[in-house]
Design a protein around this motif. Structure first.
Motif, PDB file in Angstrom:
ATOM      1  N   UNK A 138      -3.422   7.879  -9.232  1.00  0.00           N
ATOM      2  CA  UNK A 138      -4.430   6.822  -9.364  1.00  0.00           C
ATOM      3  C   UNK A 138      -4.120   5.671  -8.414  1.00  0.00           C
ATOM      4  N   UNK A 139      -5.120   5.267  -7.641  1.00  0.00           N
ATOM      5  CA  UNK A 139      -4.972   4.183  -6.668  1.00  0.00           C
ATOM      6  C   UNK A 139      -6.022   3.135  -6.997  1.00  0.00           C
ATOM      7  N   UNK A 140      -5.587   2.010  -7.604  1.00  0.00           N
ATOM      8  CA  UNK A 140      -6.507   1.014  -8.134  1.00  0.00           C
ATOM      9  C   UNK A 140      -6.015  -0.407  -7.839  1.00  0.00           C
ATOM     10  N   UNK A 141      -6.914  -1.377  -8.016  1.00  0.00           N
ATOM     11  CA  UNK A 141      -6.505  -2.775  -7.950  1.00  0.00           C
ATOM     12  C   UNK A 141      -5.807  -3.156  -9.258  1.00  0.00           C
ATOM     13  N   UNK A 142      -5.161  -4.316  -9.259  1.00  0.00           N
ATOM     14  CA  UNK A 142      -4.521  -4.804 -10.485  1.00  0.00           C
ATOM     15  C   UNK A 142      -5.559  -5.027 -11.577  1.00  0.00           C
ATOM     16  N   UNK A 143      -6.732  -5.544 -11.207  1.00  0.00           N
ATOM     17  CA  UNK A 143      -7.795  -5.783 -12.179  1.00  0.00           C
ATOM     18  C   UNK A 143      -8.254  -4.473 -12.817  1.00  0.00           C
ATOM     19  N   UNK A 177       2.048  -5.245  -1.871  1.00  0.00           N
ATOM     20  CA  UNK A 177       1.690  -6.661  -1.831  1.00  0.00           C
ATOM     21  C   UNK A 177       0.984  -7.059  -0.536  1.00  0.00           C
ATOM     22  N   UNK A 178       1.138  -6.265   0.524  1.00  0.00           N
ATOM     23  CA  UNK A 178       0.371  -6.358   1.774  1.00  0.00           C
ATOM     24  C   UNK A 178       0.776  -7.525   2.673  1.00  0.00           C
ATOM     25  N   UNK A 179       0.775  -8.755   2.149  1.00  0.00           N
ATOM     26  CA  UNK A 179       0.893  -9.929   3.020  1.00  0.00           C
ATOM     27  C   UNK A 179       2.265 -10.035   3.680  1.00  0.00           C
ATOM     28  N   UNK A 195      -2.719  -2.223  -5.453  1.00  0.00           N
ATOM     29  CA  UNK A 195      -2.702  -3.316  -4.484  1.00  0.00           C
ATOM     30  C   UNK A 195      -3.715  -4.359  -4.933  1.00  0.00           C
ATOM     31  N   UNK A 196      -3.570  -5.580  -4.427  1.00  0.00           N
ATOM     32  CA  UNK A 196      -4.501  -6.656  -4.740  1.00  0.00           C
ATOM     33  C   UNK A 196      -5.662  -6.701  -3.750  1.00  0.00           C
ATOM     34  N   UNK A 197      -5.614  -5.840  -2.711  1.00  0.00           N
ATOM     35  CA  UNK A 197      -6.586  -5.888  -1.635  1.00  0.00           C
ATOM     36  C   UNK A 197      -7.314  -4.550  -1.503  1.00  0.00           C
ATOM     37  N   UNK A 198      -8.648  -4.605  -1.524  1.00  0.00           N
ATOM     38  CA  UNK A 198      -9.451  -3.383  -1.491  1.00  0.00           C
ATOM     39  C   UNK A 198      -9.311  -2.635  -0.169  1.00  0.00           C
TER      40      UNK A 198
END
Length: 356
Positions: free
Chosen positions: A228-233, A247-249, A208-211
């Motif tokens: 594994x659960x990580x941000x895109x970065x 994507x959340x939004x 996800x893009x959101x922590x």
């Protein structure tokens, strides 16, 4: 003094050993597009010739500073500067050995203008092996038309966008945090179904893009310790057989969010999957941004888009980890903490590192 090849990080050149050997024929800097220009320049002074390896169409160097001008300046890597100033010196490595052809095509359309090619037919045709797709039948209710998990289990669907606009799946915003509990529960069900069907946990990655969304997903998937659960970065430089992106939004204004608008971050996210890519989001929100609209139009043209039916979240009765929305007192506490962190960037960095 004797080895023909010496390896170090860019900052490792400050080691005392380099006081005794300060000249090399070549300096090769890997992942050079993620290194800020001053740090990249350091090791180059040790060599007669240098080779920079990287991809400036992925995430730039990470720079943290209060002055946005400094951030903007240092976010341009030496790799990007030289690639754009001296294109005759660039050698494009167009063959890739990670993604199947369908997943690769997303980046080709969004970024690489069809220059990417699969390194072999085995890579192009690879698909996620699901040993026992019938294992989830006992957990299924509803009609055949409501069995949306069948679309995920179909080996032909290597890229699948699941649109939850017909569900009650709106985001929740508390201070600066954004999360989507309905989307998180759907992702829990997907992971649970894949694992029950025989897919190894370490082949599955959730992004996800959101922590705040990552923290929620980690709670729901706490029993899946190898997922594994990580941000895109954090996923840059990594890959998994199956990647599930949240994507959340999803909101009344149909705002996709600034993080998704960053096409380089989107490129990194899409290219982490090797055999199957599953994306959950709001179609209405993504159609409002040029980059993501191009992405959605391409998914539509390929038939890789699926609208989740009303009640989709109750079609499968996997027992998720209990989840409850924050109380009013908890929300006030979260807002207060957010305000404190906003005023103290150093403390915010420490907290961010702890909660990664």
């Amino acid at each position: 003094m004797e080895p023909l090849v010496v390896a170090t990080t860019c900052l490792g050149i400050n080691d005392i050993t380099f006081n005794f050997r300060s000249k090399f024929d070549y300096c090769i800097v890997d992942e050079a597009s993620q290194v800020s220009l001053p740090i990249n320049l350091g090791p180059l002074r040790f060599s007669d010739k240098f080779i920079l390896v990287g991809d400036h169409f992925q995430l730039p160097p990470l720079v943290q500073h209060r002055d946005p001008k400094i951030v903007q300046g240092l976010s341009h890597s030496l790799f990007k500067l030289l690639a754009e100033t001296h294109p005759e010196s660039v050698c494009e490595l167009t063959y890739q050995y990670r993604m199947c052809e369908d997943i690769m095509s997303l980046s080709n359309v969004l970024v690489y203008n069809n220059r990417l090619k699969c390194g072999s037919s085995a890579v192009a045709n690879q698909s996620l092996t699901i040993p026992n797709a019938n294992a989830i039948d006992e957990f299924t209710s509803g009609s055949v038309n409501q069995r949306w998990m069948d679309n995920i289990f179909n080996p032909k669907n290597k890229v699948l966008f699941l649109d939850h606009d017909q569900l009650d799946a709106s985001e929740s915003v508390v201070g600066e945090t954004v999360q989507n509990s309905a989307e998180a529960k759907l992702i829990y069900q997907i992971v649970e179904a894949l694992v029950l069907a025989g897919v190894d946990q370490d082949k599955i990655g959730v992004m996800s893009f959101y922590k705040a969304q990552l923290r929620l997903l980690k709670r729901l998937l706490s029993s899946k310790t190898e997922v594994e659960i990580l941000t895109a970065d954090q996923y840059q430089g990594r890959d998994k057989e199956c990647i599930i992106i949240s994507l959340v939004r999803s909101n009344q204004e149909n705002r996709a969010g600034d993080l998704v608008k960053e096409w380089r971050r989107l490129n990194v996210a899409l290219t982490r999957a090797k055999s199957k890519l599953i994306i959950l989001g709001s179609r209405a929100a993504l159609l409002n941004t040029e980059t993501t609209k191009t992405f959605m139009d391409f998914l539509d043209s390929k038939g890789w888009y699926y609208t989740l039916p009303p009640g989709a979240q109750t079609t499968y009765n996997f027992q998720a980890t209990p989840f409850s929305s924050p109380t009013k007192k908890q929300r006030r506490s979260q807002v207060s903490i957010t305000s404190i962190l906003h005023k103290n960037p150093t403390l915010k960095n420490v907290v961010d590192d702890i909660t990664k």
